[in-house]
Scaffold this motif. Structure first.
Motif, PDB file in Angstrom:
ATOM      1  N   VAL A  73      52.396  23.774  31.360  1.00  0.00           N
ATOM      2  CA  VAL A  73      53.241  23.861  32.548  1.00  0.00           C
ATOM      3  C   VAL A  73      52.962  25.170  33.294  1.00  0.00           C
ATOM      4  O   VAL A  73      52.324  26.084  32.768  1.00  0.00           O
ATOM      5  CB  VAL A  73      54.743  23.777  32.174  1.00  0.00           C
ATOM      6  CG1 VAL A  73      55.074  22.398  31.616  1.00  0.00           C
ATOM      7  CG2 VAL A  73      55.137  24.856  31.175  1.00  0.00           C
TER       8      VAL A  73
ATOM      9  N   TYR B  54      54.605  17.352  30.031  1.00  0.00           N
ATOM     10  CA  TYR B  54      54.360  17.968  31.333  1.00  0.00           C
ATOM     11  C   TYR B  54      55.638  18.025  32.166  1.00  0.00           C
ATOM     12  O   TYR B  54      56.643  17.381  31.852  1.00  0.00           O
ATOM     13  CB  TYR B  54      53.290  17.171  32.086  1.00  0.00           C
ATOM     14  CG  TYR B  54      51.998  17.015  31.324  1.00  0.00           C
ATOM     15  CD1 TYR B  54      51.030  18.017  31.331  1.00  0.00           C
ATOM     16  CD2 TYR B  54      51.738  15.868  30.565  1.00  0.00           C
ATOM     17  CE1 TYR B  54      49.841  17.882  30.626  1.00  0.00           C
ATOM     18  CE2 TYR B  54      50.548  15.727  29.850  1.00  0.00           C
ATOM     19  CZ  TYR B  54      49.617  16.741  29.886  1.00  0.00           C
ATOM     20  OH  TYR B  54      48.437  16.609  29.179  1.00  0.00           O
TER      21      TYR B  54
ATOM     22  N   GLY C 222      49.738  14.050  33.286  1.00  0.00           N
ATOM     23  CA  GLY C 222      49.435  15.462  33.509  1.00  0.00           C
ATOM     24  C   GLY C 222      48.021  15.769  33.050  1.00  0.00           C
ATOM     25  O   GLY C 222      47.357  14.935  32.431  1.00  0.00           O
TER      26      GLY C 222
ATOM     27  N   SER D 119      45.117  19.317  32.083  1.00  0.00           N
ATOM     28  CA  SER D 119      44.858  20.745  31.912  1.00  0.00           C
ATOM     29  C   SER D 119      43.381  20.932  31.620  1.00  0.00           C
ATOM     30  O   SER D 119      42.689  19.999  31.207  1.00  0.00           O
ATOM     31  CB  SER D 119      45.694  21.323  30.755  1.00  0.00           C
ATOM     32  OG  SER D 119      45.313  20.734  29.523  1.00  0.00           O
TER      33      SER D 119
ATOM     34  N   GLU E 190      48.436  19.218  39.048  1.00  0.00           N
ATOM     35  CA  GLU E 190      49.715  18.981  39.704  1.00  0.00           C
ATOM     36  C   GLU E 190      49.541  17.834  40.683  1.00  0.00           C
ATOM     37  O   GLU E 190      48.425  17.559  41.143  1.00  0.00           O
ATOM     38  CB  GLU E 190      50.188  20.217  40.462  1.00  0.00           C
ATOM     39  CG  GLU E 190      50.485  21.423  39.582  1.00  0.00           C
ATOM     40  CD  GLU E 190      50.892  22.628  40.413  1.00  0.00           C
ATOM     41  OE1 GLU E 190      52.047  22.616  40.899  1.00  0.00           O
ATOM     42  OE2 GLU E 190      50.071  23.540  40.591  1.00  0.00           O
ATOM     43  N   LYS E 191      50.633  17.180  41.019  1.00  0.00           N
ATOM     44  CA  LYS E 191      50.583  16.068  41.957  1.00  0.00           C
ATOM     45  C   LYS E 191      49.991  16.529  43.276  1.00  0.00           C
ATOM     46  O   LYS E 191      50.442  17.513  43.863  1.00  0.00           O
ATOM     47  CB  LYS E 191      51.991  15.506  42.173  1.00  0.00           C
ATOM     48  CG  LYS E 191      52.007  14.197  42.944  1.00  0.00           C
ATOM     49  CD  LYS E 191      53.395  13.606  43.003  1.00  0.00           C
ATOM     50  CE  LYS E 191      53.390  12.272  43.745  1.00  0.00           C
ATOM     51  NZ  LYS E 191      54.764  11.678  43.793  1.00  0.00           N
TER      52      LYS E 191
ATOM     53  N   ILE F 168      46.283  23.978  35.207  1.00  0.00           N
ATOM     54  CA  ILE F 168      46.922  22.673  34.993  1.00  0.00           C
ATOM     55  C   ILE F 168      46.865  21.850  36.271  1.00  0.00           C
ATOM     56  O   ILE F 168      46.811  22.385  37.382  1.00  0.00           O
ATOM     57  CB  ILE F 168      48.386  22.807  34.526  1.00  0.00           C
ATOM     58  CG1 ILE F 168      49.223  23.533  35.601  1.00  0.00           C
ATOM     59  CG2 ILE F 168      48.467  23.521  33.198  1.00  0.00           C
ATOM     60  CD1 ILE F 168      50.720  23.428  35.367  1.00  0.00           C
TER      61      ILE F 168
END
Length: 344
Positions: free
Chosen positions: A128, A161, A240, A242, A262-263, A260
């Motif tokens: 995260v 996530y 999610g 990474s 992300e949308k 990471i």
């Protein structure tokens, strides 16, 4: 160390974030003295404790016992005096996507210092924002901490996530003996990319890795190991991704960078972000990367003897960590600008 009055830490010092409280709690559990943190996050738009800052202190209190006052959302002051940690098995659910790696940051110094065997299961967010990914933590942080005597390993059972969390990790700590160390830059022996996409198309993990490998080739790094994984619902809760790139040097030190997904963020940008963190170290003559240079500080302050290392740059996080560690342990430190040397 020693005395009847509490050790007072100014939570507004330096970057003034939750890191000061985490490190203060971690070292309070080492020294066993009363530590009071004031002005917690006073510079932030929403000052005081937030839910994500409370988890590490709760599990630390569960393992060590003692007293903690002011542990509530919005609190600007926390006073804590921990007992000695009791070896055994523990479980803690951070709630939603609170970072499991930040909880481990808080817990690990006391377990390593006092000794014994521990198995701690933590549920929450494994990868995260604003925290190390679990891959960086196990492949870089724990690897380097073994060089100073910390015997710990991390099993990632299930990824979790933002915003739902639900990931599960198991931290196992064995008896070890903390020791000082002087880290120096050495030639790179191997480089690896670890890319993970959960409940997403397989090409996401591939593209993250490819962006890093292509960037490394432009730097003249042609031999790169790669580990690309696509995880389904049995190994990840929610979607999610990474990625981590790290190198291991001839001195057995690891340095790297992570990021990471992300949308709305392209997989290539995820890979590029991790690569940029890595290249900050790779292009320098530093022994440790910027993030490891921060996270190793509490351990070096509680190990006997003199330790030293070089970092790519001085950061507010490092300055804050040095302030907290020096105040609580009573040990001194010196920061100087290292001469520029060609990297190897």
């Amino acid at each position: 160390m020693g005395g009847l009055s509490p050790i007072v830490i100014d939570g507004s010092y330096g970057e003034g974030g939750g890191q000061i409280l985490r490190y203060a709690a971690a070292l309070a559990a080492v020294v066993g003295e009363e530590v009071r943190v004031v002005n917690i996050r006073s510079k932030r738009p929403n000052p005081g404790l937030r839910p994500q800052h409370i988890g590490g202190l709760k599990i630390l209190h569960q393992v060590c016992g003692g007293t903690v006052e002011g542990l509530r959302v919005g609190s600007m002051e926390v006073t804590m005096r921990f007992g000695r940690p009791k070896p055994g098995e523990y479980f803690y659910d951070v709630g939603t996507a609170g970072s499991v790696t930040l909880v481990m940051q808080t817990l690990l110094p006391a377990l390593a210092y006092h000794g014994g065997e521990y198995e701690v299961t933590i549920v929450g967010g494994t990868d995260v924002k604003w925290s190390p990914t679990t891959d960086y933590f196990r492949h870089v942080v724990l690897h380097n901490l073994r060089l100073v005597g910390v015997e710990a390993e991390l099993e990632v059972v299930k990824r979790g996530y933002y915003p739902r969390g639900g990931g599960r990790v198991v931290l196992r700590v064995r008896d070890g003996k903390l020791r000082s160390s002087s880290f120096s830059r050495a030639e790179v022996a191997r480089t690896e990319v670890v890319s993970v996409a959960s409940n997403l198309p397989a090409h996401v993990a591939e593209r993250q890795a490819r962006a890093i490998i292509e960037g490394l080739r432009r730097e003249g790094v042609s031999e790169v190991e790669r580990r690309v994984e696509r995880l389904g619902p049995d190994r990840a809760f929610g979607p999610g991704s990474s990625v981590l790139v790290y190198s291991e040097t001839r001195e057995n030190v690891r340095c790297g960078g992570d990021s990471i997904g992300e949308k709305g963020k392209p997989a290539e940008r995820v890979g590029q972000e991790a690569l940029e963190k890595y290249l900050e170290w790779y292009r320098s003559s530093a022994a440790l990367d910027t993030f490891m240079s921060d996270m190793i500080i509490p351990f070096l302050f509680i190990a006997e003897g003199h330790s030293s290392y070089t970092a790519p740059k001085m950061t507010l996080h490092m300055d804050s960590a040095l302030y907290v560690a020096s105040r609580i342990t009573g040990r001194s430190y010196r920061v100087s600008e290292a001469p520029t040397r060609p990297r190897r």
